[in-house]
Design a protein around this motif. Structure first.
Motif, PDB file in Angstrom:
ATOM      1  N   ASN A 241      -5.066  -4.030   7.700  1.00 37.46           N
ATOM      2  CA  ASN A 241      -3.771  -4.297   7.021  1.00 37.46           C
ATOM      3  C   ASN A 241      -3.635  -3.637   5.711  1.00 37.46           C
ATOM      4  O   ASN A 241      -4.257  -4.226   4.572  1.00 37.46           O
ATOM      5  CB  ASN A 241      -3.527  -5.859   6.712  1.00 37.46           C
TER       6      ASN A 241
ATOM      7  N   GLN B 283       4.230  -0.612   8.914  1.00 43.24           N
ATOM      8  CA  GLN B 283       3.290   0.160   7.574  1.00 43.24           C
ATOM      9  C   GLN B 283       3.511   1.526   6.996  1.00 43.24           C
ATOM     10  O   GLN B 283       3.491   2.450   8.228  1.00 43.24           O
ATOM     11  CB  GLN B 283       2.225  -0.733   6.995  1.00 43.24           C
TER      12      GLN B 283
ATOM     13  N   ARG C 245      -4.820  -9.272   3.819  1.00 43.74           N
ATOM     14  CA  ARG C 245      -4.527  -8.240   3.177  1.00 43.74           C
ATOM     15  C   ARG C 245      -4.777  -7.338   3.021  1.00 43.74           C
ATOM     16  O   ARG C 245      -6.428  -8.227   2.615  1.00 43.74           O
ATOM     17  CB  ARG C 245      -3.642  -9.106   1.484  1.00 43.74           C
ATOM     18  N   ARG C 246      -4.929  -6.461   2.885  1.00 38.35           N
ATOM     19  CA  ARG C 246      -6.081  -5.372   2.359  1.00 38.35           C
ATOM     20  C   ARG C 246      -7.252  -5.573   3.050  1.00 38.35           C
ATOM     21  O   ARG C 246      -8.273  -5.518   2.433  1.00 38.35           O
ATOM     22  CB  ARG C 246      -6.548  -5.224   0.378  1.00 38.35           C
TER      23      ARG C 246
ATOM     24  N   THR D  34      -1.104  -3.538   3.166  1.00 38.56           N
ATOM     25  CA  THR D  34       0.238  -3.877   2.561  1.00 38.56           C
ATOM     26  C   THR D  34      -1.190  -5.007   1.648  1.00 38.56           C
ATOM     27  O   THR D  34      -2.265  -5.447   1.826  1.00 38.56           O
ATOM     28  CB  THR D  34       1.029  -4.871   2.846  1.00 38.56           C
ATOM     29  N   ASP D  35      -0.398  -5.834   0.816  1.00 40.14           N
ATOM     30  CA  ASP D  35      -0.770  -6.828  -0.281  1.00 40.14           C
ATOM     31  C   ASP D  35      -0.414  -8.270   0.115  1.00 40.14           C
ATOM     32  O   ASP D  35      -0.304  -9.372  -0.274  1.00 40.14           O
ATOM     33  CB  ASP D  35      -0.226  -6.528  -1.681  1.00 40.14           C
ATOM     34  N   LYS D  36       0.151  -8.124   1.470  1.00 41.18           N
ATOM     35  CA  LYS D  36       0.371 -10.024   2.435  1.00 41.18           C
ATOM     36  C   LYS D  36      -0.224 -10.214   3.275  1.00 41.18           C
ATOM     37  O   LYS D  36      -0.767  -8.812   3.895  1.00 41.18           O
ATOM     38  CB  LYS D  36       2.073 -10.071   2.557  1.00 41.18           C
ATOM     39  N   PRO D  37      -0.755 -11.398   3.851  1.00 44.75           N
ATOM     40  CA  PRO D  37      -1.280 -11.118   5.738  1.00 44.75           C
ATOM     41  C   PRO D  37       0.074 -10.679   5.768  1.00 44.75           C
ATOM     42  O   PRO D  37       1.452 -10.367   6.248  1.00 44.75           O
ATOM     43  CB  PRO D  37      -1.529 -12.490   5.254  1.00 44.75           C
TER      44      PRO D  37
END
Length: 373
Positions: free
Chosen positions: A319, A299, A358-359, A321-324
């Motif tokens: 994490n 990332q 996510r996040r 990102t906006d995904k797992p």
């Protein structure tokens, strides 16, 4: 007991250029400082002393005190706080003005000084003394301020070129401004990661306010005005809705891991017990963390941060990102063994998760006997 400094931020002044209190402080600044000290605190104050509103008396009384554009015309710029001109710090009279201002604030009882918008004078091209290098311009101002407040006062350079304030300040802002939007966090994490090494080596780093308020953690209102923006991080600085609980924990951990100054920016009496508990867990100082995968994260920002202290080692996997995302953490690679505890709850983590929401952030504490010497 953890709260020591009580700093008045922007909004106390009559006008930029007139650094006297407005109607919010009818008894004056010295009275405020006395109240803070009587309660066992350290009084602090914010200023932007190098900028002067062009409707301020100082601007009219001393037109020769201001820097110019390359064509010789006065350099002015519009800010949220009004149209501003920039003091010419190469002039002895301007240096005397700055010295007297900060001597007065010091005599009023202030011991913590946040000096902001310092870099803005570099917008101007021409100064009275053309032999002064540009890197020296801000250095002159901070040298004068340090002389005025003395060696014992705490000086924070906010928006200051680092090479110009080294040796004069106790702390610097290491990020941009923060608010309660995920876009702010994504903007600031890169700055904290890139400057982790500055903490304790050059000065203290100020990652801007620690804020956790949002619908999950505080009572309304959370802001003065709602910002409407696309939900994704590409929507800009204030992209998306306000923090939820997981995002507030991510940002609180990031500030905690910086190892620098912690400055609270929430209206504390509006925090719900959950919000107050998040703050309580991160108020205790901790050694700065190393962003282990600073140059190798899949990332953009580094995911793995490790803070090694005498009492424990804190390991955080983010994490962004906006995904797992997968959790690829082998504690043994980092000299850690045994069963860690969850940072927030203290519960034993007997099996590391393989997926991460996510996040979010996975925060693990290892005891002193679980870290390799």
């Amino acid at each position: 007991k953890a709260l020591r400094v009580h700093c008045i931020d922007e909004g106390w002044e009559a006008q930029w250029g007139t650094w006297q209190p407005n109607g919010k402080f009818p008894e004056g600044l010295a009275d405020y400082a006395r109240h803070v000290k009587a309660a066992g605190g350290i009084p602090g104050i914010w200023t932007a002393p190098l900028l002067v509103n062009t409707y301020n008396p100082l601007f009219y009384d001393h037109p020769e005190w201001f820097a110019s554009r390359a064509d010789g015309q006065l350099q002015t710029d519009s800010f949220s706080y009004g149209p501003m001109a920039y003091l010419d710090v190469t002039l002895p009279a301007v240096q005397d003005h700055l010295r007297q201002l900060f001597q007065r604030l010091r005599q009023d009882g202030f011991e913590y000084f946040k000096v902001d918008f310092c870099h803005c004078i570099l917008k101007a091209a021409r100064f009275a003394d053309p032999t002064v290098p540009r890197a020296e311009l801000v250095r002159i101002a901070f040298r004068v301020i340090r002389e005025a407040i003395g060696p014992e006062a705490y000086l924070l350079g906010c928006g200051a070129p680092y090479e110009s304030v080294f040796g004069s300040v106790d702390a610097v802002r290491s990020t941009g401004d923060i608010h309660i939007y995920w876009g702010h966090v994504l903007t600031n994490v890169g700055a904290i990661a890139a400057r982790w090494w500055m903490q304790d080596n050059l000065w203290n780093c100020d990652p801007d306010f620690l804020v956790v308020r949002g619908p999950d953690t505080a009572r309304a209102p959370w802001f003065k005005r709602r910002v409407v923006a696309p939900a994704g991080p590409d929507g800009g600085w204030m992209a998306g809705r306000e923090f939820n609980e997981a995002e507030a924990r991510v940002y609180a951990l990031l500030v905690h891991l910086s190892g620098g100054d912690v400055v609270l920016g929430d209206q504390l009496e509006l925090l719900e017990p959950l919000g107050a508990e998040i703050l309580r867990r991160v108020l205790q100082p901790r050694p700065r963390a190393v962003p282990v995968d600073l140059f190798t994260s899949e990332q953009d920002p580094p995911r793995l941060w490790i803070s090694r202290g005498r009492e424990d080692t804190l390991v955080v996997v983010f994490n962004w990102t906006d995904k797992p995302a997968r959790v690829d953490l082998d504690p043994a690679e980092h000299g850690l063994r045994g069963t860690p505890r969850d940072f927030w709850t203290g519960a034993a983590v007997t099996a590391l998760p393989t997926r991460q929401a996510r996040r979010s952030a996975l925060a693990l504490l290892y005891g002193p006997d679980q870290a390799a010497p």
